[in-house]
Scaffold this active site. Structure first.
Site, PDB file in Angstrom:
ATOM      1  N   LYS A 120      12.735  -1.626  21.755  1.00  0.00           N
ATOM      2  CA  LYS A 120      12.442  -0.282  21.381  1.00  0.00           C
ATOM      3  C   LYS A 120      13.326   0.533  20.659  1.00  0.00           C
ATOM      4  O   LYS A 120      13.038   1.308  20.109  1.00  0.00           O
ATOM      5  CB  LYS A 120      11.793   0.550  22.350  1.00  0.00           C
ATOM      6  CG  LYS A 120      10.468   0.006  23.322  1.00  0.00           C
ATOM      7  CD  LYS A 120       9.873   1.514  23.967  1.00  0.00           C
ATOM      8  CE  LYS A 120       9.038   0.710  25.363  1.00  0.00           C
ATOM      9  NZ  LYS A 120       8.944   1.544  26.403  1.00  0.00           N
ATOM     10  N   LYS A 200      -0.321  -9.988  21.261  1.00  0.00           N
ATOM     11  CA  LYS A 200      -0.537  -9.203  22.036  1.00  0.00           C
ATOM     12  C   LYS A 200      -1.147  -7.635  21.899  1.00  0.00           C
ATOM     13  O   LYS A 200      -1.492  -7.860  21.103  1.00  0.00           O
ATOM     14  CB  LYS A 200       0.890  -9.161  23.266  1.00  0.00           C
ATOM     15  CG  LYS A 200       0.532  -8.455  24.359  1.00  0.00           C
ATOM     16  CD  LYS A 200       1.651  -8.091  25.196  1.00  0.00           C
ATOM     17  CE  LYS A 200       1.001  -6.836  26.365  1.00  0.00           C
ATOM     18  NZ  LYS A 200       2.399  -6.515  27.325  1.00  0.00           N
ATOM     19  N   LYS A 203      -3.585  -1.702  20.432  1.00  0.00           N
ATOM     20  CA  LYS A 203      -5.062  -0.624  19.996  1.00  0.00           C
ATOM     21  C   LYS A 203      -3.820  -0.394  18.875  1.00  0.00           C
ATOM     22  O   LYS A 203      -4.263  -0.575  17.903  1.00  0.00           O
ATOM     23  CB  LYS A 203      -5.373   0.691  20.735  1.00  0.00           C
ATOM     24  CG  LYS A 203      -6.064   1.727  19.943  1.00  0.00           C
ATOM     25  CD  LYS A 203      -6.259   2.873  20.649  1.00  0.00           C
ATOM     26  CE  LYS A 203      -6.902   3.561  19.852  1.00  0.00           C
ATOM     27  NZ  LYS A 203      -7.232   5.103  20.402  1.00  0.00           N
TER      28      LYS A 203
END
Ligand code: TRP
Length: 339
Positions: A120, A200, A203
Site C-alpha cells: 500500500k 481477486k 468492488k
C-alpha cells in the site's frame, strides 16, 4: 481451537470488514457465508471497520451510506443480531484508545515489514502514518474483546501474527492481560477470481457481483465473465479446469449439472453464453432470500439503526471492562495515588 471449551462456555470470535458499500460475491464466498455458519457455535462479534477504511482514503460523503449498505448486506445474508454482536467500529471509541496504548509495545520495524504495508505504501509519495499503524488498530479490535479466534482469509494471516505479538509483548510488559488469539483461516476454496479471471474480486476493480443485485444485473455482470481464452467459436472444445465460470459453478450449481456442463464444454456442444446463463440464474436464485430481506430493511432503516445501536452498546460494555483493566495495568489511573 475447539468449541465450546471445557467449561462449556462458547469461545469468542471477532471479525471485521471494511465498508465499501453493498457486499459482493467475493465478500460472501470468502467471508460472510462462513461467518453466518459460525454463529451457533461461537460467541460472535462482527464489526464494520470504518476507521480502518479512512486509511484507504474513502470519500467522506459516501462513507455513511457505505456503512449502512454493508450493514444491510450483513443482515440480509444472515448475520443475526439475536446470535451475534453486530456494530460499527467508530461507535466504540475504546478501539482507538487501545490502539494508541498498543503503540507503546509495537516496534516500528515490525510494522514496516508487513506485506500489506509495503504494497500500500508504494501508492504514496508521503506515506500516511495510518497505513503503517493499521495493524495496531486491528490488534486493538480483536484484543479489546479478548477474542479467542478470528475468522479471516489467508491475506490477513500476517496481521493476526502481529496481533499475537502485541498481546505477548503487552502481557510481558504489564502482566497477563490478553489471550494469544488464533487465526481461523478459511479452508482453501481456491482463490476466488474476479469476473475478469485475473484479479481477486473487488468492488474497485468492478469485477464482481453485488450479492443484492437483481437477476438482470447479475446477468449483465456474469455475461462479461472471462472464460477459456482458447475457446473462440461456440463449438470449440473448452477446458473447464482453466475457466473461471466453472469455478463459480462449483459454488452455485448442483453436482449433476456441473458434470453435464463439464462434458458438454469439452465436447463443444454448449456455448459459453448458455453456460453463463445457467450460472447467472443459479446465483440469482440462491441470493433471492437475501434480496427479500434487504428490501425489507431498505424500507425500514430505523430497524438497522436499532440493531447497530444495540450492537454498539453490547460491544461497549465488554470494551469498557477491558479498558479498565488495561488502564490499571499501565498506570493510567492517577487517582489511585490518592487512595
Ligand atoms: N484488515 C481486515 C481486512 O482488510 C479488516 C479488519 C479490521 C479485521 N479489523 C479486523 C479483520 C479485525 C479481522 C479482525 O480484511
Amino acid at each position: 481451537m475447539t468449541s465450546p471449551d471445557s467449561s462449556g462456555k462458547k469461545k469468542r470470535i471477532f471479525s471485521g470488514m471494511q465498508p465499501s458499500g453493498e457486499a459482493h460475491l467475493g465478500n460472501y464466498l470468502g467471508a460472510l457465508r462462513r461467518w453466518v455458519g459460525m454463529q451457533d457455535e461461537y460467541d460472535c462479534i462482527w464489526c464494520i471497520v470504518d476507521q480502518h477504511a479512512i486509511t484507504a482514503g474513502g470519500d467522506p460523503a459516501e462513507t455513511p451510506a457505505n456503512v449502512l449498505d454493508l450493514a444491510i448486506s450483513f443482515l440480509a445474508v444472515g448475520l443475526d443480531p439475536e446470535k451475534a454482536i453486530i456494530f460499527v467500529q467508530s461507535d466504540v471509541s475504546e478501539h482507538t484508545e487501545l490502539a494508541w496504548l498498543f503503540n507503546a509495545v509495537t516496534p516500528v520495524g515490525d510494522l514496516e515489514r508487513m506485506t500489506q504495508f509495503k504494497d500500500k505504501s508504494q501508492r504514496f509519495d508521503s506515506i500516511p502514518a495510518g497505513i503503517l499503524n493499521y495493524p495496531i488498530l486491528q490488534a486493538a479490535d480483536i484484543l479489546l474483546y479478548k477474542a479467542d479466534g478470528v475468522p479471516v482469509g489467508e491475506d490477513q494471516k500476517q496481521h493476526l501474527e502481529m496481533t499475537r505479538d502485541v498481546a505477548r509483548k503487552f502481557n510481558a510488559a504489564y502482566g497477563e492481560t490478553f489471550p494469544e488469539t488464533e487465526p481461523l483461516i478459511a479452508e482453501d476454496v481456491g482463490r476466488i477470481m474476479g469476473l475478469d479471471g485475473e484479479s481477486k474480486m473487488s468492488k474497485s476493480l468492478d469485477n464482481t457481483i453485488p450479492v443484492l443485485a437483481a437477476p438482470d444485473d447479475v446477468w449483465a455482470k456474469v455475461r462479461t465473465a472471462t472464460t477459456d481464452p482458447q475457446r473462440v467459436r461456440r463449438d470449440d472444445p473448452g477446458r473447464p479446469e482453466v475457466c473461471n465460470v466453472f469455478t463459480l459453478h462449483k459454488f452455485f450449481t448442483g453436482d449433476a449439472t456441473q458434470a453435464d456442463l463439464d462434458t458438454q464444454c469439452r465436447a463443444g456442444t454448449i456455448g459459453c453464453v448458455d453456460c453463463k446463463r445457467i450460472l447467472s440464474d443459479n446465483i440469482a436464485d440462491s441470493f433471492a432470500p437475501f434480496r427479500e430481506r434487504a428490501s425489507e430493511l431498505h424500507a425500514n432503516p430505523e430497524r438497522v439503526r436499532e440493531i447497530l445501536d444495540d450492537g454498539a452498546a453490547r460491544a461497549r460494555a465488554i470494551a469498557r471492562e477491558t479498558m479498565a483493566e488495561v488502564r490499571d495495568r499501565m498506570g493510567l489511573d492517577w487517582r489511585s495515588a490518592i487512595g
